[in-house]
Design a protein around this motif. Sequence first.
Motif, PDB file in Angstrom:
ATOM      1  N   THR A  77      56.207  -2.264  -6.114  1.00 21.30           N
ATOM      2  CA  THR A  77      55.057  -2.732  -6.877  1.00 21.30           C
ATOM      3  C   THR A  77      54.122  -3.529  -5.984  1.00 21.30           C
ATOM      4  O   THR A  77      54.567  -4.372  -5.205  1.00 21.30           O
ATOM      5  N   LEU A  78      52.832  -3.232  -6.107  1.00 21.90           N
ATOM      6  CA  LEU A  78      51.799  -4.038  -5.477  1.00 21.90           C
ATOM      7  C   LEU A  78      51.096  -4.765  -6.605  1.00 21.90           C
ATOM      8  O   LEU A  78      50.541  -4.151  -7.503  1.00 21.90           O
ATOM      9  N   SER A  79      51.137  -6.097  -6.569  1.00 24.50           N
ATOM     10  CA  SER A  79      50.584  -6.892  -7.650  1.00 24.50           C
ATOM     11  C   SER A  79      49.589  -7.905  -7.107  1.00 24.50           C
ATOM     12  O   SER A  79      49.887  -8.652  -6.183  1.00 24.50           O
ATOM     13  N   ASP A  81      48.112 -11.237  -7.569  1.00 24.02           N
ATOM     14  CA  ASP A  81      48.683 -12.406  -8.238  1.00 24.02           C
ATOM     15  C   ASP A  81      47.647 -13.253  -8.952  1.00 24.02           C
ATOM     16  O   ASP A  81      46.447 -13.124  -8.742  1.00 24.02           O
ATOM     17  N   PHE A  92      48.137 -11.303  -2.937  1.00 24.01           N
ATOM     18  CA  PHE A  92      48.839 -10.194  -3.574  1.00 24.01           C
ATOM     19  C   PHE A  92      50.228 -10.085  -2.970  1.00 24.01           C
ATOM     20  O   PHE A  92      50.502 -10.592  -1.884  1.00 24.01           O
ATOM     21  N   THR A  93      51.110  -9.412  -3.694  1.00 26.88           N
ATOM     22  CA  THR A  93      52.502  -9.291  -3.281  1.00 26.88           C
ATOM     23  C   THR A  93      52.930  -7.835  -3.374  1.00 26.88           C
ATOM     24  O   THR A  93      52.575  -7.133  -4.320  1.00 26.88           O
ATOM     25  N   LYS A 115      42.041  -7.877 -11.054  1.00 28.00           N
ATOM     26  CA  LYS A 115      43.466  -8.177 -11.226  1.00 28.00           C
ATOM     27  C   LYS A 115      44.172  -6.903 -11.660  1.00 28.00           C
ATOM     28  O   LYS A 115      43.626  -6.101 -12.404  1.00 28.00           O
ATOM     29  N   SER A 117      48.063  -4.282 -11.055  1.00 25.14           N
ATOM     30  CA  SER A 117      49.192  -3.903 -10.213  1.00 25.14           C
ATOM     31  C   SER A 117      49.373  -2.397 -10.282  1.00 25.14           C
ATOM     32  O   SER A 117      48.942  -1.741 -11.232  1.00 25.14           O
ATOM     33  N   LYS A 119      52.450   0.715  -9.123  1.00 21.23           N
ATOM     34  CA  LYS A 119      53.818   0.965  -8.691  1.00 21.23           C
ATOM     35  C   LYS A 119      53.869   2.294  -7.959  1.00 21.23           C
ATOM     36  O   LYS A 119      53.199   3.248  -8.339  1.00 21.23           O
ATOM     37  N   SER A 129      51.316  -0.337 -14.384  1.00 24.43           N
ATOM     38  CA  SER A 129      52.411  -1.233 -14.759  1.00 24.43           C
ATOM     39  C   SER A 129      53.132  -0.760 -16.021  1.00 24.43           C
ATOM     40  O   SER A 129      54.282  -1.120 -16.246  1.00 24.43           O
TER      41      SER A 129
END
Length: 170
Positions: A77-79, A81, A92-93, A115, A117, A119, A129
């Motif tokens: 997952t790229l989110s 934050d 981002f994480t 904003k 995310s 996957k 998501s």
Amino acid sequence: TIPTIQNMKTKKTIYNKGFSLYEILITLLILSVILSVAMPNLTRMISDQRKERALDILNSAIYMGKNYAINNRKTVTLSVDDTGTETEWNSFTLYTADENILEITDLAGFSIKTKGSIKFNMNGQVFASDNQPVTNQSFCIGNDAKDNTKYILSVNYLGKTSFEESDDCE
């Protein structure tokens, strides 16, 4: 008396060594005009390079997530934050269910204006998501100083990215 060649050879010519005040002032004036023309272009170029750097960081994270998902057979997952304001996020994480792969906490004066995310499944395909396939997910990167020019990074279902310059993130 008429000077002879022999007498002319013995005379020494005195040369001025150095610049006059007028020459120095004219040189400084020319340099100041050149710098006043070049500085706005230099400032814009530095700003554009910083935006492109922030865009490259996010783009690289997307490719890293896709490759990690394929190579390790995991969902990644790229989110973007919640660190930042209500309309701008500066971190981002990239993570799996059991580990953080990459965390970027500062984009050096630039923010992600969108904003969200995405996957990556084990085949490197992109899902939202809610586990629905993504046709196109976009992230907008802009200057924290409210620069009008922004970059939009788009990710399609296969994880391919493209970006364009835009005045609006919508």
